[in-house]
Design an enzyme around this catalytic site. Sequence first.
Site, PDB file in Angstrom:
ATOM      1  N   HIS A   1       0.941  -0.787  -0.256  1.00 25.48           N
ATOM      2  CA  HIS A   1       0.123   0.012  -0.109  1.00 25.48           C
ATOM      3  C   HIS A   1       1.198   1.218   0.271  1.00 25.48           C
ATOM      4  O   HIS A   1       0.508   2.051  -1.020  1.00 25.48           O
ATOM      5  CB  HIS A   1      -1.006   0.009   1.455  1.00 25.48           C
ATOM      6  CG  HIS A   1      -1.907  -0.641   1.200  1.00 25.48           C
ATOM      7  ND1 HIS A   1      -2.668  -1.575   1.939  1.00 25.48           N
ATOM      8  CD2 HIS A   1      -2.720  -1.347  -0.146  1.00 25.48           C
ATOM      9  CE1 HIS A   1      -3.534  -2.679   1.558  1.00 25.48           C
ATOM     10  NE2 HIS A   1      -3.559  -2.139  -0.375  1.00 25.48           N
TER      11      HIS A   1
ATOM     12  N   ASP B   1     -10.604  -2.928   0.365  1.00 26.37           N
ATOM     13  CA  ASP B   1     -10.132  -3.169   1.819  1.00 26.37           C
ATOM     14  C   ASP B   1      -9.701  -2.053   2.391  1.00 26.37           C
ATOM     15  O   ASP B   1     -10.151  -2.103   3.140  1.00 26.37           O
ATOM     16  CB  ASP B   1      -9.091  -4.156   1.752  1.00 26.37           C
ATOM     17  CG  ASP B   1      -7.454  -3.578   0.957  1.00 26.37           C
ATOM     18  OD1 ASP B   1      -6.838  -2.578   1.289  1.00 26.37           O
ATOM     19  OD2 ASP B   1      -7.442  -4.372  -0.043  1.00 26.37           O
TER      20      ASP B   1
ATOM     21  N   GLU C   1     -15.164   0.906  -6.816  1.00 27.79           N
ATOM     22  CA  GLU C   1     -14.345  -0.877  -6.133  1.00 27.79           C
ATOM     23  C   GLU C   1     -16.474  -1.669  -6.520  1.00 27.79           C
ATOM     24  O   GLU C   1     -17.598  -1.607  -6.431  1.00 27.79           O
ATOM     25  CB  GLU C   1     -15.092  -0.883  -4.612  1.00 27.79           C
ATOM     26  CG  GLU C   1     -15.248  -2.446  -4.028  1.00 27.79           C
ATOM     27  CD  GLU C   1     -13.989  -3.638  -4.664  1.00 27.79           C
ATOM     28  OE1 GLU C   1     -12.947  -3.388  -4.537  1.00 27.79           O
ATOM     29  OE2 GLU C   1     -14.024  -4.599  -5.016  1.00 27.79           O
TER      30      GLU C   1
ATOM     31  N   ASP D   1      -6.344  -0.794  -7.561  1.00 26.01           N
ATOM     32  CA  ASP D   1      -5.421  -1.385  -7.254  1.00 26.01           C
ATOM     33  C   ASP D   1      -6.401  -2.995  -6.544  1.00 26.01           C
ATOM     34  O   ASP D   1      -6.835  -2.886  -6.781  1.00 26.01           O
ATOM     35  CB  ASP D   1      -5.657  -0.936  -5.939  1.00 26.01           C
ATOM     36  CG  ASP D   1      -5.127  -1.513  -4.187  1.00 26.01           C
ATOM     37  OD1 ASP D   1      -4.753  -2.388  -4.942  1.00 26.01           O
ATOM     38  OD2 ASP D   1      -5.213  -1.145  -3.261  1.00 26.01           O
ATOM     39  N   SER D   2      -6.039  -3.335  -8.364  1.00 24.61           N
ATOM     40  CA  SER D   2      -6.950  -4.521  -8.874  1.00 24.61           C
ATOM     41  C   SER D   2      -6.126  -6.003  -8.306  1.00 24.61           C
ATOM     42  O   SER D   2      -5.305  -6.360  -7.376  1.00 24.61           O
ATOM     43  CB  SER D   2      -6.668  -4.509 -10.175  1.00 24.61           C
ATOM     44  OG  SER D   2      -5.507  -5.151 -10.548  1.00 24.61           O
TER      45      SER D   2
ATOM     46  N   ASP E   1      -5.517 -10.024  -9.498  1.00 24.36           N
ATOM     47  CA  ASP E   1      -4.547 -10.226 -11.310  1.00 24.36           C
ATOM     48  C   ASP E   1      -5.300 -10.586 -12.011  1.00 24.36           C
ATOM     49  O   ASP E   1      -6.688 -10.088 -12.021  1.00 24.36           O
ATOM     50  CB  ASP E   1      -4.527 -12.289 -10.684  1.00 24.36           C
ATOM     51  CG  ASP E   1      -3.316 -12.513  -9.574  1.00 24.36           C
ATOM     52  OD1 ASP E   1      -2.856 -10.794  -9.373  1.00 24.36           O
ATOM     53  OD2 ASP E   1      -3.301 -13.758  -8.596  1.00 24.36           O
TER      54      ASP E   1
ATOM     55  N   PRO F   1     -12.974 -10.599 -13.327  1.00 24.01           N
ATOM     56  CA  PRO F   1     -13.408  -9.484 -13.053  1.00 24.01           C
ATOM     57  C   PRO F   1     -12.530  -8.392 -13.261  1.00 24.01           C
ATOM     58  O   PRO F   1     -12.848  -7.141 -13.584  1.00 24.01           O
ATOM     59  CB  PRO F   1     -14.182  -9.769 -11.785  1.00 24.01           C
ATOM     60  CG  PRO F   1     -14.042 -10.570 -10.872  1.00 24.01           C
ATOM     61  CD  PRO F   1     -13.383 -11.380 -11.757  1.00 24.01           C
TER      62      PRO F   1
HETATM   63  N1  AG3 Z   1      -4.153  -6.167  -4.573  1.00 19.93           N
HETATM   64  C1  AG3 Z   1      -3.993  -7.336  -5.227  1.00 19.93           C
HETATM   65  C2  AG3 Z   1      -2.369  -7.314  -6.220  1.00 19.93           C
HETATM   66  C3  AG3 Z   1      -2.450  -9.464  -6.255  1.00 19.93           C
HETATM   67  C4  AG3 Z   1      -1.714 -10.308  -5.710  1.00 19.93           C
HETATM   68  N2  AG3 Z   1      -1.515 -11.497  -6.674  1.00 19.93           N
HETATM   69  C5  AG3 Z   1      -1.527 -12.775  -6.160  1.00 19.93           C
HETATM   70  N3  AG3 Z   1      -1.453 -13.189  -4.117  1.00 19.93           N
HETATM   71  N4  AG3 Z   1      -1.468 -13.735  -6.616  1.00 19.93           N
HETATM   72  C6  AG3 Z   1      -4.615  -6.149  -3.944  1.00 19.93           C
HETATM   73  C7  AG3 Z   1      -5.520  -5.402  -3.341  1.00 19.93           C
HETATM   74  C8  AG3 Z   1      -4.404  -4.827  -1.729  1.00 19.93           C
HETATM   75  N5  AG3 Z   1      -5.215  -3.423  -1.615  1.00 19.93           N
END
Ligand code: AG3
Length: 280
Positions: free
Chosen positions: A62, A86, A106, A155-156, A158, A162
């Site tokens: 973050h 989150d 979101e 902040d997506s 993978d 979606p």
């Molecule tokens: N965003 C996800 C990052 C990707 C993680 N990928 C994985 N573990 N394969 C995280 C959201 C946090 N705010």
Amino acid sequence: MELWFTEKSNDSVGLTLLIKEHLYHKESKYQTIDVLESAYYGKVLVIDKVVMLTERDEFIYHELLTHVPLQYMENPLSALIIGGGDGGTAREVLKYRSVNRVVLVEIDEEVIETSKKFFPTLSFSFDDKRLEVVIEDGAKFVKETDEKFDLIIVDSTDPVGPGEVLFSSEFYKDCSSILKDSGVLTAQTESPFDLVYRPVIQNIYKNLKTGFKTVRMYLGSVPTYPFGLWSFAFASNRVDPLKEELKNPFIPDGLKYYNRELGRCVFNLPNFVKEIIDET
Ligand code: AG3
């Protein structure tokens, strides 16, 4: 009985955590959401069997996604967060006194509800009056909004399911058009160590270049993401972090990862990573 959770990074590698308790399970309209109490990393938010964050190392991800771009801005006023239900990314952006408006889009309100219940150290950001939450598809929002932002943060999840549209060139072009002249977009762009993901990353950077004049990659080490090495994109039509100095006179107190020395050098890439980017 010992309970272990494994996220498979690919067919032959994974991350395995000892679990003290399975606290929550939900099938939302879009995905499955789980909260695990792990022995080492604290509570873990898992979406579609993929680790989104852990209490113990979420600060790394973050802080990198937010302070790296914000320190290149003199007076950031507004930010758009795509995903980030989150609340962790919003928490970091709201540490800037100059920021008077944050819009968080979101798609799945169950993610926000889950965070409010289990991750108060992230979700307290939802109480900030400067934050507006929109429950909508991020790609649709950027296409339709008339508002312009200083900063866009993607902040997506993978790039499967979606989240996939949030890595497309159409989406990046739409983002570029709602960014102020000196605005910056940052996004999470997966692990450059993952051989399977290499072509995916190359495609992401190719797509970014259709929307922005300058696209740079930067790196950080996130222990609970695949291979522990994570990449982020910095995209802008005006700002090139390799050529410019940091501009923000303000830096929040109490950061656990980011500092200005680090913020200037995260763009220096190892040779094997440079190669991935140069090929795009
Ligand atoms: N965003 C996800 C990052 C990707 C993680 N990928 C994985 N573990 N394969 C995280 C959201 C946090 N705010």
